[in-house]
Design a protein around this motif. Sequence first.
Motif, PDB file in Angstrom:
ATOM      1  N   VAL A   1       5.739  -2.566   5.276  1.00  0.00           N
ATOM      2  CA  VAL A   1       5.051  -3.822   5.574  1.00  0.00           C
ATOM      3  C   VAL A   1       5.961  -5.009   5.252  1.00  0.00           C
ATOM      4  CG1 VAL A   1       3.108  -5.324   4.954  1.00  0.00           C
ATOM      5  CG2 VAL A   1       2.735  -2.867   5.250  1.00  0.00           C
ATOM      6  N   ALA A   2       6.630  -4.952   4.117  1.00  0.00           N
ATOM      7  CA  ALA A   2       7.528  -6.041   3.717  1.00  0.00           C
ATOM      8  C   ALA A   2       8.694  -6.183   4.691  1.00  0.00           C
ATOM      9  CB  ALA A   2       8.045  -5.792   2.304  1.00  0.00           C
TER      10      ALA A   2
ATOM     11  N   LYS B   1      -1.832   1.113  -3.347  1.00  0.00           N
ATOM     12  CA  LYS B   1      -0.774   1.189  -2.334  1.00  0.00           C
ATOM     13  C   LYS B   1       0.216   0.024  -2.432  1.00  0.00           C
ATOM     14  CE  LYS B   1      -2.670   4.838  -0.471  1.00  0.00           C
ATOM     15  NZ  LYS B   1      -3.277   4.891   0.855  1.00  0.00           N
ATOM     16  N   GLY B   2      -0.004  -0.864  -3.416  1.00  0.00           N
ATOM     17  CA  GLY B   2       0.887  -2.004  -3.590  1.00  0.00           C
ATOM     18  C   GLY B   2       0.360  -3.260  -2.916  1.00  0.00           C
ATOM     19  N   VAL B   3       0.979  -4.397  -3.263  1.00  0.00           N
ATOM     20  CA  VAL B   3       0.523  -5.705  -2.784  1.00  0.00           C
ATOM     21  C   VAL B   3       1.704  -6.492  -2.221  1.00  0.00           C
ATOM     22  CG1 VAL B   3      -0.667  -7.848  -3.387  1.00  0.00           C
ATOM     23  CG2 VAL B   3      -1.234  -5.733  -4.607  1.00  0.00           C
ATOM     24  N   LEU B   4       1.500  -7.083  -1.041  1.00  0.00           N
ATOM     25  CA  LEU B   4       2.460  -8.033  -0.492  1.00  0.00           C
ATOM     26  C   LEU B   4       1.976  -9.431  -0.874  1.00  0.00           C
ATOM     27  CD1 LEU B   4       5.040  -7.976   1.346  1.00  0.00           C
ATOM     28  CD2 LEU B   4       3.542  -8.804   3.170  1.00  0.00           C
ATOM     29  N   TYR B   5       2.857 -10.205  -1.476  1.00  0.00           N
ATOM     30  CA  TYR B   5       2.530 -11.524  -2.032  1.00  0.00           C
ATOM     31  C   TYR B   5       3.290 -12.563  -1.216  1.00  0.00           C
ATOM     32  CZ  TYR B   5       2.400 -15.039  -5.904  1.00  0.00           C
ATOM     33  OH  TYR B   5       2.222 -16.154  -6.697  1.00  0.00           O
ATOM     34  N   ILE B   6       2.566 -13.365  -0.412  1.00  0.00           N
ATOM     35  CA  ILE B   6       3.189 -14.316   0.503  1.00  0.00           C
ATOM     36  C   ILE B   6       3.077 -15.728  -0.064  1.00  0.00           C
ATOM     37  CG2 ILE B   6       3.171 -15.277   2.837  1.00  0.00           C
ATOM     38  CD1 ILE B   6       2.078 -12.597   3.830  1.00  0.00           C
ATOM     39  N   VAL B   7       4.229 -16.396  -0.222  1.00  0.00           N
ATOM     40  CA  VAL B   7       4.304 -17.716  -0.855  1.00  0.00           C
ATOM     41  C   VAL B   7       5.027 -18.682   0.082  1.00  0.00           C
ATOM     42  CG1 VAL B   7       5.174 -19.003  -2.846  1.00  0.00           C
ATOM     43  CG2 VAL B   7       4.375 -16.645  -3.151  1.00  0.00           C
ATOM     44  N   LEU B   8       4.463 -19.871   0.269  1.00  0.00           N
ATOM     45  CA  LEU B   8       5.134 -20.901   1.057  1.00  0.00           C
ATOM     46  C   LEU B   8       6.172 -21.612   0.189  1.00  0.00           C
ATOM     47  CD1 LEU B   8       2.166 -20.542   2.329  1.00  0.00           C
ATOM     48  CD2 LEU B   8       2.625 -22.756   3.424  1.00  0.00           C
TER      49      LEU B   8
ATOM     50  N   ASP C   1     -12.805  -3.948  -1.654  1.00  0.00           N
ATOM     51  CA  ASP C   1     -13.035  -2.751  -2.459  1.00  0.00           C
ATOM     52  C   ASP C   1     -12.820  -1.467  -1.663  1.00  0.00           C
ATOM     53  OD1 ASP C   1     -13.551  -4.197  -4.716  1.00  0.00           O
ATOM     54  OD2 ASP C   1     -15.742  -4.090  -4.539  1.00  0.00           O
ATOM     55  N   LYS C   2     -12.931  -1.541  -0.346  1.00  0.00           N
ATOM     56  CA  LYS C   2     -12.767  -0.352   0.504  1.00  0.00           C
ATOM     57  C   LYS C   2     -11.355  -0.235   1.067  1.00  0.00           C
ATOM     58  CE  LYS C   2     -17.624  -0.680   1.938  1.00  0.00           C
ATOM     59  NZ  LYS C   2     -18.544  -0.895   3.076  1.00  0.00           N
ATOM     60  N   ALA C   3     -10.464  -1.091   0.628  1.00  0.00           N
ATOM     61  CA  ALA C   3      -9.119  -1.147   1.200  1.00  0.00           C
ATOM     62  C   ALA C   3      -8.232  -0.029   0.667  1.00  0.00           C
ATOM     63  CB  ALA C   3      -8.484  -2.507   0.908  1.00  0.00           C
ATOM     64  N   ASP C   4      -8.048   1.015   1.446  1.00  0.00           N
ATOM     65  CA  ASP C   4      -7.149   2.119   1.096  1.00  0.00           C
ATOM     66  C   ASP C   4      -5.813   1.887   1.803  1.00  0.00           C
ATOM     67  OD1 ASP C   4      -6.142   4.511   0.127  1.00  0.00           O
ATOM     68  OD2 ASP C   4      -7.038   5.697   1.750  1.00  0.00           O
ATOM     69  N   ARG C   5      -5.134   0.838   1.414  1.00  0.00           N
ATOM     70  CA  ARG C   5      -3.924   0.386   2.114  1.00  0.00           C
ATOM     71  C   ARG C   5      -3.211  -0.652   1.265  1.00  0.00           C
ATOM     72  NH1 ARG C   5      -5.549  -4.631   3.172  1.00  0.00           N
ATOM     73  NH2 ARG C   5      -7.750  -4.994   3.660  1.00  0.00           N
ATOM     74  N   VAL C   6      -2.046  -1.074   1.751  1.00  0.00           N
ATOM     75  CA  VAL C   6      -1.371  -2.245   1.176  1.00  0.00           C
ATOM     76  C   VAL C   6      -2.286  -3.460   1.360  1.00  0.00           C
ATOM     77  CG1 VAL C   6       0.580  -3.833   1.495  1.00  0.00           C
ATOM     78  CG2 VAL C   6       0.949  -1.355   1.583  1.00  0.00           C
ATOM     79  N   THR C   7      -2.348  -4.315   0.362  1.00  0.00           N
ATOM     80  CA  THR C   7      -3.170  -5.520   0.448  1.00  0.00           C
ATOM     81  C   THR C   7      -2.290  -6.777   0.414  1.00  0.00           C
ATOM     82  OG1 THR C   7      -3.540  -5.351  -1.942  1.00  0.00           O
ATOM     83  CG2 THR C   7      -5.267  -4.480  -0.488  1.00  0.00           C
ATOM     84  N   ILE C   8      -2.865  -7.894   0.843  1.00  0.00           N
ATOM     85  CA  ILE C   8      -2.113  -9.139   1.004  1.00  0.00           C
ATOM     86  C   ILE C   8      -2.728 -10.227   0.128  1.00  0.00           C
ATOM     87  CG2 ILE C   8      -1.147 -10.778   2.649  1.00  0.00           C
ATOM     88  CD1 ILE C   8      -0.505  -7.887   3.416  1.00  0.00           C
ATOM     89  N   VAL C   9      -1.895 -10.877  -0.685  1.00  0.00           N
ATOM     90  CA  VAL C   9      -2.324 -12.008  -1.518  1.00  0.00           C
ATOM     91  C   VAL C   9      -1.470 -13.220  -1.168  1.00  0.00           C
ATOM     92  CG1 VAL C   9      -2.395 -12.927  -3.878  1.00  0.00           C
ATOM     93  CG2 VAL C   9      -3.189 -10.594  -3.423  1.00  0.00           C
ATOM     94  N   THR C  10      -2.095 -14.386  -1.121  1.00  0.00           N
ATOM     95  CA  THR C  10      -1.344 -15.615  -0.906  1.00  0.00           C
ATOM     96  C   THR C  10      -1.926 -16.705  -1.799  1.00  0.00           C
ATOM     97  OG1 THR C  10      -0.369 -17.067   0.794  1.00  0.00           O
ATOM     98  CG2 THR C  10      -2.716 -16.539   1.006  1.00  0.00           C
ATOM     99  N   GLN C  11      -1.314 -17.879  -1.778  1.00  0.00           N
ATOM    100  CA  GLN C  11      -1.717 -18.980  -2.654  1.00  0.00           C
ATOM    101  C   GLN C  11      -1.392 -20.307  -2.003  1.00  0.00           C
ATOM    102  OE1 GLN C  11       1.280 -18.089  -5.780  1.00  0.00           O
ATOM    103  NE2 GLN C  11       2.128 -20.094  -5.293  1.00  0.00           N
ATOM    104  N   GLY C  12      -2.039 -21.373  -2.469  1.00  0.00           N
ATOM    105  CA  GLY C  12      -1.708 -22.705  -1.985  1.00  0.00           C
ATOM    106  C   GLY C  12      -2.760 -23.717  -2.381  1.00  0.00           C
TER     107      GLY C  12
END
Length: 335
Positions: free
Chosen positions: A175-176, A99-106, A43-54
Amino acid sequence: MKMKKFINSQENLTAELLEGFAAANRDIVELGPENMVINKKLDKADRVTIVTQGGSGHEPAISGFVGEGMVDISVVGDVFAAPGPQPCLNALKMADKGKGVLYIVLNHAGDMLTGNMTMKQAKAEGLNVIKIVTQEDISNAPRENSDDRRGLVGCVPTYKIAGAAAAEGKSLEEVAKITQRFADNMATLAVALRGATHPSTGSLLADLGEDEMEIGMGQHGEGGGGRQPMKTADETAEIMVNALIKDLSIEKGEKIMLILNGSGATTLMELFIVYRKCEELLKEKGIEIVANYIGELLTSQEQAGFQMFMARMDDELLHYWNAPCNTPYFKKGAV
């Protein structure tokens, strides 16, 4: 042979795993809806955030790397299975702090299906998301066909590089770009001595003879075409180091990251014996190890073997690798 594991109902494996994981690490993460593990400071993240899955079953990956400086939300599927696109889309929405989201997928079939569907829906809803795919297994496709390569332990250092760049306030595009440059310069090769049993079904994931090993084994017991008589630690190290150097075209004078990732039932004694030979071989070739990790990051239950990961490094990437982070299973410095 009857499966022997400390579990309760096979139907509740993932739910009980996540409940225990969140309870054990409640200072860093919290358990959200739809099997999401969430950075408690999101909730305090004033930046690009990172999401992943698996899928679950690979602990400590992937949720062990949720926290400050790495992943903000991991979406967890059932054992060895990708989650569906809806919870992943919901995670992207939850993670986005402007700030947008980087989505990392294997790169595995189920994960890619979910990832592509999620991105299609995210684009339709106008979300600012960039997807990065980790695909570094050199055993099942040549580098020119890297889209066919499986994603192995390379996802973990990729989370670290991405998370550090985001923490420094880089834009989503920056970041990307940094993350993709790292992902384009990494390679992994796995070896297995014994397969694991699937904790939901009791089925054997790979059947290897007592005197056999397989170089090129996939994350879920997939064959890699490298079944051969058992080799010593030094012989195995030499085969794998040379294959990774060749794939990456690493030359004398270059700097690398080297990770030995235990698959679940390989002792640290074995890994350190292998690492000793790796360092010796690389020193002979004039290649410097500037970053390393020896231990378990991405496992396959009680599979015996390890994954050897190598990445070309420079000062910028080394800076991000050494930047502070605080997650349940990877910590550096003070956040």
